[in-house]
Write a protein that holds these residues in place. Structure first.
Motif, short mmCIF file in Angstrom:
data_model
loop_
_atom_site.label_atom_id
_atom_site.label_comp_id
_atom_site.label_asym_id
_atom_site.label_seq_id
_atom_site.Cartn_x
_atom_site.Cartn_y
_atom_site.Cartn_z
N LEU A 56 -52.29 -21.08 11.89
CA LEU A 56 -51.57 -20.77 13.11
C LEU A 56 -51.33 -22.06 13.89
O LEU A 56 -52.27 -22.80 14.18
CB LEU A 56 -52.37 -19.79 13.98
CG LEU A 56 -52.56 -18.40 13.38
CD1 LEU A 56 -53.43 -17.55 14.30
CD2 LEU A 56 -51.23 -17.73 13.12
N ARG A 57 -50.08 -22.32 14.20
CA ARG A 57 -49.73 -23.52 14.98
C ARG A 57 -49.79 -23.23 16.47
O ARG A 57 -50.34 -24.01 17.23
CB ARG A 57 -48.33 -23.99 14.63
CG ARG A 57 -48.23 -24.76 13.37
CD ARG A 57 -46.81 -25.26 13.23
NE ARG A 57 -46.73 -26.37 12.31
CZ ARG A 57 -45.61 -26.95 11.97
NH1 ARG A 57 -44.48 -26.51 12.46
NH2 ARG A 57 -45.61 -27.96 11.14
N THR A 58 -49.15 -22.16 16.88
CA THR A 58 -49.12 -21.81 18.30
C THR A 58 -49.39 -20.32 18.46
O THR A 58 -49.07 -19.52 17.58
CB THR A 58 -47.75 -22.11 18.95
OG1 THR A 58 -46.75 -21.34 18.28
CG2 THR A 58 -47.41 -23.59 18.87
N VAL A 59 -49.99 -19.97 19.58
CA VAL A 59 -50.22 -18.57 19.93
C VAL A 59 -49.79 -18.43 21.39
O VAL A 59 -50.27 -19.17 22.26
CB VAL A 59 -51.69 -18.17 19.76
CG1 VAL A 59 -51.90 -16.72 20.19
CG2 VAL A 59 -52.14 -18.36 18.32
N VAL A 60 -48.87 -17.49 21.65
CA VAL A 60 -48.31 -17.33 22.99
C VAL A 60 -48.32 -15.87 23.39
O VAL A 60 -47.88 -15.00 22.62
CB VAL A 60 -46.85 -17.86 23.03
CG1 VAL A 60 -46.24 -17.65 24.40
CG2 VAL A 60 -46.79 -19.32 22.63
N TYR A 61 -48.80 -15.60 24.59
CA TYR A 61 -48.70 -14.27 25.17
C TYR A 61 -47.44 -14.24 26.00
O TYR A 61 -47.22 -15.09 26.86
CB TYR A 61 -49.92 -13.96 26.04
CG TYR A 61 -49.71 -12.78 26.96
CD1 TYR A 61 -49.50 -11.51 26.44
CD2 TYR A 61 -49.69 -12.94 28.33
CE1 TYR A 61 -49.29 -10.43 27.27
CE2 TYR A 61 -49.48 -11.87 29.17
CZ TYR A 61 -49.28 -10.62 28.63
OH TYR A 61 -49.06 -9.55 29.46
N LEU A 67 -43.14 -4.10 27.60
CA LEU A 67 -44.03 -4.22 26.46
C LEU A 67 -44.52 -5.66 26.29
O LEU A 67 -43.75 -6.54 25.91
CB LEU A 67 -43.26 -3.79 25.19
CG LEU A 67 -44.04 -3.72 23.89
CD1 LEU A 67 -45.10 -2.63 23.95
CD2 LEU A 67 -43.10 -3.46 22.74
N PRO A 68 -45.79 -5.92 26.56
CA PRO A 68 -46.31 -7.27 26.34
C PRO A 68 -46.37 -7.57 24.84
O PRO A 68 -46.50 -6.66 24.02
CB PRO A 68 -47.71 -7.23 26.94
CG PRO A 68 -48.09 -5.80 26.91
CD PRO A 68 -46.82 -5.01 27.04
N THR A 69 -46.24 -8.84 24.49
CA THR A 69 -46.32 -9.23 23.08
C THR A 69 -47.19 -10.48 22.92
O THR A 69 -47.25 -11.32 23.80
CB THR A 69 -44.93 -9.55 22.49
OG1 THR A 69 -44.35 -10.63 23.21
CG2 THR A 69 -44.02 -8.36 22.52
N LEU A 70 -47.84 -10.55 21.77
CA LEU A 70 -48.59 -11.73 21.38
C LEU A 70 -47.87 -12.30 20.17
O LEU A 70 -47.65 -11.57 19.19
CB LEU A 70 -50.04 -11.37 21.03
CG LEU A 70 -50.96 -12.52 20.66
CD1 LEU A 70 -51.17 -13.43 21.88
CD2 LEU A 70 -52.29 -12.00 20.16
N GLU A 71 -47.47 -13.57 20.24
CA GLU A 71 -46.73 -14.19 19.15
C GLU A 71 -47.48 -15.41 18.65
O GLU A 71 -48.01 -16.19 19.44
CB GLU A 71 -45.33 -14.62 19.62
CG GLU A 71 -44.47 -13.47 20.06
CD GLU A 71 -43.04 -13.88 20.38
OE1 GLU A 71 -42.65 -15.02 20.04
OE2 GLU A 71 -42.32 -13.06 20.94
N ALA A 72 -47.51 -15.57 17.32
CA ALA A 72 -48.19 -16.71 16.70
C ALA A 72 -47.32 -17.26 15.58
O ALA A 72 -46.80 -16.50 14.77
CB ALA A 72 -49.54 -16.27 16.16
N ASP A 73 -47.17 -18.57 15.54
CA ASP A 73 -46.40 -19.22 14.48
C ASP A 73 -47.35 -19.59 13.35
O ASP A 73 -48.27 -20.39 13.54
CB ASP A 73 -45.69 -20.47 14.99
CG ASP A 73 -44.49 -20.14 15.85
OD1 ASP A 73 -43.98 -19.01 15.76
OD2 ASP A 73 -44.05 -21.02 16.62
N GLY A 87 -47.37 -4.94 22.25
CA GLY A 87 -48.33 -4.22 23.09
C GLY A 87 -49.70 -4.88 23.15
O GLY A 87 -50.64 -4.27 23.64
N ARG A 88 -49.82 -6.11 22.69
CA ARG A 88 -51.11 -6.80 22.70
C ARG A 88 -51.05 -8.02 23.61
O ARG A 88 -50.07 -8.74 23.64
CB ARG A 88 -51.49 -7.27 21.28
CG ARG A 88 -51.59 -6.17 20.26
CD ARG A 88 -52.65 -5.13 20.56
NE ARG A 88 -54.00 -5.64 20.59
CZ ARG A 88 -54.84 -5.63 19.57
NH1 ARG A 88 -54.46 -5.12 18.42
NH2 ARG A 88 -56.04 -6.12 19.70
#
Length: 126
Positions: A56-61, A67-73, A87-88
């Motif tokens: 994982l390079r980046t993790v962004v809320y 709807l909240p989202t958690l994104e990871a590259d 939803g996370r």
């Protein structure tokens, strides 16, 4: 050892000595991904169900009104796949630098490969 084998190993050694740190890291990530049975991210196409492995390079809320989202590259040395959990706000263990294997169907959003709500397995910290 034949002459061809000797020249091949010499070429590999010279390539490693002259390669940048990023190239060496990418090569190592591609090797680890293959060991975990991952499909290279560079070969993933929209609609395929794949298993990708990498770091994982980046993790962004991303707070959204509905709807909240958690994104990871996730980078595997060949390309990046963005993992999106809808939803996370936070998932324990999903943090930059962590190795994991993710499975799901590839979508394309803004010309980027995305897997929504992937199944994932965290690798033990190194």
């Amino acid at each position: 050892m034949s002459t061809d084998e000797g020249q091949g190993s010499l070429r590999r050694m010279l390539r490693r000595l002259t390669a940048s740190e990023a190239e060496i890291e990418a090569q190592e990530l591609r090797r680890e991904s293959a060991e975990h049975g991952g499909v290279p991210a560079g070969q993933c196409r929209r609609g395929q169900v794949v298993s990708v492995a990498g770091r994982l390079r980046t993790v962004v809320y991303t707070p959204r009104t509905n709807l909240p989202t958690l994104e990871a590259d996730l980078y595997d040395g060949s390309d990046v796949v963005t993992l999106v959990w809808l939803g996370r706000r936070h998932i324990v263990g999903i943090e930059p630098g962590r190795h994991l294997t993710a499975r799901g169907r590839v979508a394309v959003r803004d010309d980027r490969k995305v897997i929504y709500n992937p199944y994932y397995e965290l690798e033990p910290p190194k």
